[in-house]
Scaffold this active site. Structure first.
Site, PDB file in Angstrom:
ATOM      1  CD  GLU A   1       3.380   3.910   5.053  1.00  0.00           C
ATOM      2  OE1 GLU A   1       4.419   3.552   5.505  1.00  0.00           O
ATOM      3  OE2 GLU A   1       2.319   2.989   4.973  1.00  0.00           O
TER       4      GLU A   1
ATOM      5  N   GLY B   1       0.795  -1.107   0.076  1.00  0.00           N
ATOM      6  CA  GLY B   1      -0.069  -0.107  -0.011  1.00  0.00           C
ATOM      7  C   GLY B   1       0.846   1.207   0.013  1.00  0.00           C
TER       8      GLY B   1
ATOM      9  CD  GLU C   1       4.610  -1.966   9.265  1.00  0.00           C
ATOM     10  OE1 GLU C   1       3.560  -1.447   9.213  1.00  0.00           O
ATOM     11  OE2 GLU C   1       5.570  -1.866   8.734  1.00  0.00           O
TER      12      GLU C   1
ATOM     13  CG  HIS D   1       5.786   3.542   9.839  1.00  0.00           C
ATOM     14  ND1 HIS D   1       6.097   2.528  10.873  1.00  0.00           N
ATOM     15  CD2 HIS D   1       5.085   2.890   8.984  1.00  0.00           C
ATOM     16  CE1 HIS D   1       5.325   1.519  10.478  1.00  0.00           C
ATOM     17  NE2 HIS D   1       4.693   1.587   9.479  1.00  0.00           N
TER      18      HIS D   1
ATOM     19  CD  GLU E   1       7.869   1.864   7.107  1.00  0.00           C
ATOM     20  OE1 GLU E   1       8.202   0.932   7.878  1.00  0.00           O
ATOM     21  OE2 GLU E   1       6.949   1.309   6.086  1.00  0.00           O
TER      22      GLU E   1
END
Length: 862
Positions: free
Chosen positions: A301, A266, A323, A304, A269
Site C-alpha cells: 500500500e 486486504g 497492482e 501505491h 491505498e
C-alpha cells in the site's frame, strides 16, 4: 442495488468534454443509522454547449443547481445526474441524502457489539465514491477534494489531507471538521474515516531532513492488538527504501494507517489514509508466514503512493500497472529492508502458484486486460492482475537489469507525477534506461494470456556429462503464445554431508519451441536439473524422471528455499494437471513437511494437502487417506518444537482435516484442556478453530458454540459462531444457512461470508446436494438485485465446491449453455466449473494409480 455501470466509451467521451478542478463536499454524519447528508460543489471546465453526466447514487435528492440555476430533480435517475448546456466554466451543486452500507462499499457503517460504538469508513474503488457525493467517477478526471464533516465531537475524523482541529462549539455534542483541500487525486483514492478510533502518532524522519507525520487507528475494542511499533517501523523502512530506489520523494503530507471492520479487501491505498482489513490485527498467535504477509501488504500500500496515486492509470485496462508493480516492489522491499529476508521464496510459493492457477482458468486474460466497463474491472482484481503481473515484472527486471529498471521507474514517476499515464509511457522510460526494445516483449508477455511449460531435454555420455541440452517450451492449445524467457538452469548434487547443493548454474535467454544450451555441453548432469533456478521467469516447469525422483527423495536436503519452493510448485502443478496422482503429493508432503523451515512454503504445502484430501483423492480411498493424514499431522504436532511456528501450523492443519472419532476426541481434549502440548496455547482464534471443526464433525452442540461465544462476544466471535453453527452436519441446518446467505439482504458482507464458510464445511459433502438446483435458479435474480461485491460473494461461496460430482458439473454446464450474460456472472460460474472438472480429472488419475498399485501388489509372489 448495483450502481450504474460506466463504460470505457462513456469515460473517454466525458474526458474529452470535462476538465475537473475541485470538489467541496460537506457530509453530515449525525442523521441516524440509515442515511447521511451530502452536499457537493464541483467546479469544472467543459466544452461550451456540451452535455454530459455526473454520478450520484442517492436515497433522496433535495437540490441540483448548475451555474446557479436550479435543475429539475428529473435529471437524476438515482445513480446519474444529466448535465446539459454546459459553459466553459461551471459550478455544480448537489444536495442529497445518501445511504450507509454494510457491504464494504461507499460509506460503510459498523456498530461494535463490545461497546455499541459506531465506526465509519469509505471504500471508493472501483467507482463507489458516488455513493457518498456527486462525482465524475473515473480515474483520469483528477481533482482536489475538500471535505467538511459534521460528526460526534468525541470521534476521530480522517481524510487525505491532514486533520484540522474541529469546531466543537455546537451544543448538541457534535463538531465540524473543515479539512484543507487535499492533493490532486482520482476519486477512487479519496477517503473519509470517522468514529471513536483509538489513535497512535509518530513521525518518519527521512534522510533529506523531511518529517512525515504517521498515524495508526483501530477500533477501541481492538486497541491492544495494534502493534504500533511494528506498523510505524515498517513504514519508515519502506519510505526510505522507495525514495532511494526510485529517486522520488514521498509525494504527500502525512501517512495514516486505519484498521477497519467488515472490509472486503486486504487493504486500500487511499492517499495518506490507507485502510486495512482487521484480520491483520492479530488477536492470537499467528504463523510467521502471516506476519510476513502483513509486512508485504503494508509495503504494497505504501508503494501505491508513488505508483498508482501520484501517477495513475488513465483507464482501468492499466489497473495491473498499479497492482503488479506494488506486489513486485513490496516483495523486493520486504526482502531488502525487513526481517523477512526470505520474501522471494514466499513469492515463489504463494504468488506464482496463485498466478498459474488463474492462468489456466477459462477466464484467463492478458495482464493488460480488455476493460469495456466497470463490471469488467471488478472481476479483474484477480491473480492475473496481481500475482502474474508481478511475476512477469520480475522477469522484466531480469530482462533489463535491476538498476535499469529502477532508473526507468524513477524517470516515469518524475515525468508523470500528479497526472495519468499508460503502459506505453512506462515502456518508453524503461527502453531509455535499459537500451532494450520492449514492444515485442510487451506484446508477448502483457498482451497475451496463458502460462508456458518448460522442460529440459538432454543426452549424457557414459560419465554422465551432457552431450546435448535444450530447453523446450510449450503452450496450451487455446493460448499458444511462446515467449522469451530470461532464466537460469541449476545443476544440483549431494555433497558429503547429504545436502543437495547447487554446483553449476548458467543464465540464458530462451525463446521459441526449442533453445539449445551449448554452455552445458560436457558438464556433469548431477542428481537434479532445475529449470528456472532462482525463479527469474514465469512458467510451469517439468522435471525429468531422475530429477523428480531426486527431488522427492531429497527435498528436505535441498538447502535453498527458492529451489525448494520451485520443487513444491512443480509437483503441485502436475497434481492439479492430473499427471501425478494426488496420493503421491500427499506422501511428498507428509514425508518432507517436518523438515521444511520456511513458514510460507510449509503453510502453502499444508493448504494444498487439505485441498488434495477434499477434492483430488479417489472418493473410495478418500476417507482412509484423510484418516491417515490426520494421524500423521497429529504426530508431527506432538513432535514439533514447543512454541514453534511448525507446531502452530501442524496443529491448525490437523484441526481442519480431522475426520475420525479419535481425531475429534483429541480436538475436544485440546479444547477442555485435558490434553495439553508444551508451548501450545489454546488462544482465542485457535479455540474457535477447534469449536468449528468439532461442529463440522457433529461433535459440538449449539450450547457448546454459545459457551465459546460467551468468552468472545465480539464482532469476530459472532462471525466464528455463525460459521460453527452453519458447519453442523444436519440437512436442516445446511438448508437454513444456505437460504439465509442467498436471500437475507440485511446480512453484512462479513457475516454472509462467515455463514457461507460454515455451510461449505460439509462432511459428508453429499449434504450439499440439495443446493444444486436452487443455486442455479437464483443466479440471474441475485446478480440483478445485489451490488457486485455481495453478488460475487454469494455466487462463489454458495457454489457447493466440496461436491466433486458429475451431477454438479452437468448442472453448471447446462446453466452456462442457457445463459450468455452478464459476462461477469458467466465468468465466475465457468471458473467454478473449470476447477470442478480439474478435480474430477485428478480423482481419475489417483484412482488409476491406485488400481495399478493394487494389481502390482496382487501379482507379486507371496
Amino acid at each position: 442495488m448495483p450502481a450504474a455501470n460506466l463504460t470505457r466509451t462513456e469515460a473517454e467521451e466525458r474526458a474529452s468534454v470535462v476538465r475537473v478542478h475541485d470538489y467541496t463536499v460537506a457530509l453530515d454524519l449525525t442523521r441516524g443509522p440509515e442515511v447521511f447528508g451530502s452536499e457537493t460543489h464541483v467546479t469544472f471546465d467543459a466544452v461550451p454547449g456540451a452535455s454530459t453526466f455526473i454520478e450520484a447514487s442517492t436515497r433522496a435528492v433535495h437540490a441540483i443547481e448548475l451555474n446557479g440555476v436550479a435543475l429539475s430533480k428529473d435529471v437524476s435517475d438515482g445513480t446519474r445526474i444529466r448535465l446539459d448546456g454546459l459553459r466553459a466554466e461551471n459550478v455544480l451543486r448537489v444536495v442529497s441524502d445518501a445511504a450507509y452500507t454494510n457491504t464494504g462499499e461507499g460509506l460503510h457503517r459498523f456498530v461494535d457489539p463490545v461497546d455499541d460504538a459506531v465506526y465509519l469508513y469509505t471504500e471508493f474503488a472501483v467507482a463507489e465514491a458516488n455513493r457518498v457525493f456527486a462525482v465524475f467517477d473515473q480515474p483520469d478526471l483528477k481533482a482536489t477534494f475538500q471535505f467538511t464533516i459534521t460528526a460526534p465531537d468525541d470521534w476521530q475524523v480522517l481524510s487525505n489531507a491532514p486533520t484540522p482541529l474541529p469546531d466543537a462549539g455546537l451544543a448538541d455534542g457534535t463538531a465540524v471538521w473543515e479539512f484543507p483541500a487535499g492533493p490532486v487525486i482520482s476519486s477512487y483514492i479519496a477517503a473519509i474515516i470517522a468514529g471513536p478510533y483509538a489513535v497512535w502518532r509518530d513521525v518518519a524522519e527521512l534522510p533529506d531532513g523531511r518529517s512525515i507525520p504517521l498515524g495508526l487507528f483501530t477500533r477501541a475494542s481492538l486497541a491492544r492488538y495494534a502493534e504500533p511499533d511494528v506498523m510505524f517501523e515498517t513504514v519508515r523502512q519502506g519510505l526510505e527504501y522507495y525514495e532511494q530506489s526510485y529517486g522520488v520523494e514521498y509525494p504527500y503530507d502525512k501517512y495514516d494507517q486505519i484498521f477497519v471492520p467488515e472490509y472486503n479487501w486486504g487493504a486500500m491505498e487511499n492517499v495518506g489514509a490507507v485502510t486495512f482489513n482487521e484480520s491483520y490485527l492479530f488477536r492470537s498467535k499467528v504463523s510467521e508466514h502471516r506476519r510476513q504477509q502483513r509486512t508485504v501488504v503494508i509495503l504494497h500500500e505504501l508503494s501505491h503512493m508513488w505508483f498508482g496515486n501520484s501517477v495513475t492509470m488513465k483507464w482501468w485496462n492499466d489497473l495491473w500497472l498499479n497492482e503488479s508493480f506494488a506486489t513486485w516492489t513490496s516483495t523486493i522491499a520486504t526482502a531488502s529492508v525487513t526481517e523477512f529476508t526470505d520474501a522471494w521464496s514466499t513469492f515463489t510459493s504463494v504468488e506464482k502458484t496463485r498466478a498459474a492457477m488463474a492462468d489456466q482458468l477459462p477466464s484467463t486474460h492478458p495482464i493488460v486486460a480488455t476493460i469495456n466497463d466497470l463490471r469488467d474491472v471488478e472481476v479483474n482484481f484477480d491473480a492475473i492482475t496481481y500475482a502474474k503481473g508481478a511475476s512477469v515484472l520480475k522477469q522484466l527486471v531480469a530482462w533489463v537489469g535491476l538498476d535499469a529498471f529502477h532508473a526507468g521507474i524513477g524517470m516515469y514517476l518524475r515525468k508523470h507525477g500528479g497526472g495519468n499515464a499508460t503502459l506505453r509511457d512506462l515502456l518508453d522510460e524503461l527502453e531509455v534506461s535499459s537500451g532494450r526494445e520492449l514492444t515485442d516483449w510487451s506484446r508477448l508477455w502483457l498482451e497475451t494470456a496463458g502460462v508456458n511449460t518448460l522442460r529440459a531435454e538432454f543426452d549424457t555420455d557414459a560419465d554422465g556429462r551432457f552431450t546435448a541440452f535444450a530447453v523446450t517450451q510449450t503452450a496450451a492449445d487455446d493460448h499458444p503464445t511462446l515467449r522469451p524467457h530470461r532464466l537460469a538452469i541449476g545443476l544440483y548434487d549431494l555433497d558429503d554431508e547429504g545436502s543437495l547443493v547447487r554446483r553449476h548454474r548458467v543464465e540464458i535467454d530462451v525463446d521459441g519451441a526449442r533453445t539449445e544450451v551449448p554452455e552445458l555441453l560436457g558438464v556433469s548432469r548431477g542428481a537434479l536439473v532445475l529449470l528456472n533456478d532462482d525463479d527469474l521467469s514465469y512458467a510451469k516447469i517439468r522435471l525429468d524422471e531422475d530429477s523428480l525422483a531426486t527431488a522427492v527423495d531429497h527435498l528436505c536436503d535441498l538447502r535453498d528455499p527458492v529451489a525448494r519452493a520451485l520443487i513444491w510448485g512443480a509437483v503441485w502443478d502436475t497434481t492439479r494437471d492430473g499427471e501425478t496422482p494426488a496420493g503421491d503429493f500427499v506422501r511428498l508432503v507428509l514425508g518432507n513437511i517436518s523438515h521444511e523451515d520456511q513458514s510460507s512454503a510449509r503453510g502453502t504445502a499444508l493448504s494444498q494437502l487439505e485441498l488434495a484430501l477434499e477434492r483430488y483423492i479417489e472418493p473410495a480411498a478418500a476417507e482412509q487417506v484423510a484418516a491417515d493424514c490426520g494421524d500423521a499431522l497429529w504426530a508431527l504436532t506432538v513432535l514439533a518444537d514447543a512454541e514453534s511456528d511448525a507446531q502452530l501450523q501442524f496443529v491448525t492443519s490437523f484441526i481442519r482435516i480431522a475426520s475420525t472419532a479419535p481425531h475429534y476426541d483429541i480436538l475436544a481434549s485440546l479444547l477442555d484442556g485435558s490434553v495439553a502440548l508444551e508451548g501450545l496455547t489454546i488462544d482465542t482464534d485457535l479455540r474457535w478453530e477447534l469449536v468449528i471443526a468439532l461442529s463440522a464433525g457433529g461433535a459440538a452442540t449449539d450450547a457448546d458454540i454459545d459457551h465459546a461465544l460467551a468468552s468472545d462476544d465480539t464482532a469476530k466471535g459472532r462471525q466464528f459462531a455463525a460459521t460453527a453453527r452453519a458447519a453442523r452436519p444436519d440437512p436442516e441446518v445446511k438448508l437454513a444457512a444456505w437460504t439465509r446467505v442467498a436471500t437475507d439482504a440485511s446480512l453484512s458482507n462479513d457475516m454472509a461470508r462467515a455463514i457461507a464458510t460454515g455451510w461449505g464445511r460439509s462432511r459428508p459433502a453429499a449434504l450439499l446436494e440439495p443446493s444444486i438446483e436452487p443455486y442455479f435458479e437464483m443466479l440471474q435474480r441475485l446478480w440483478s438485485e445485489r451490488s457486485y461485491t455481495m453478488a460475487e460473494l454469494i455466487v462463489v461461496r454458495l457454489f457447493p465446491s466440496a461436491l466433486v460430482t458429475s451431477q454438479l458439473a452437468d448442472a453448471a454446464r447446462a446453466w452456462l449453455s442457457e445463459n450468455d450474460g452478464p459476462p461477469a456472472l458467466v465468468r465466475r460460474v465457468s471458473e467454478l466449473l473449470s476447477e470442478l472438472d480439474r478435480a474430477l480429472a485428478a480423482q481419475l488419475c489417483d484412482a488409476a494409480a491406485r488400481t495399478d498399485d493394487a494389481q502390482k501388489s496382487a501379482s507379486e509372489p507371496r
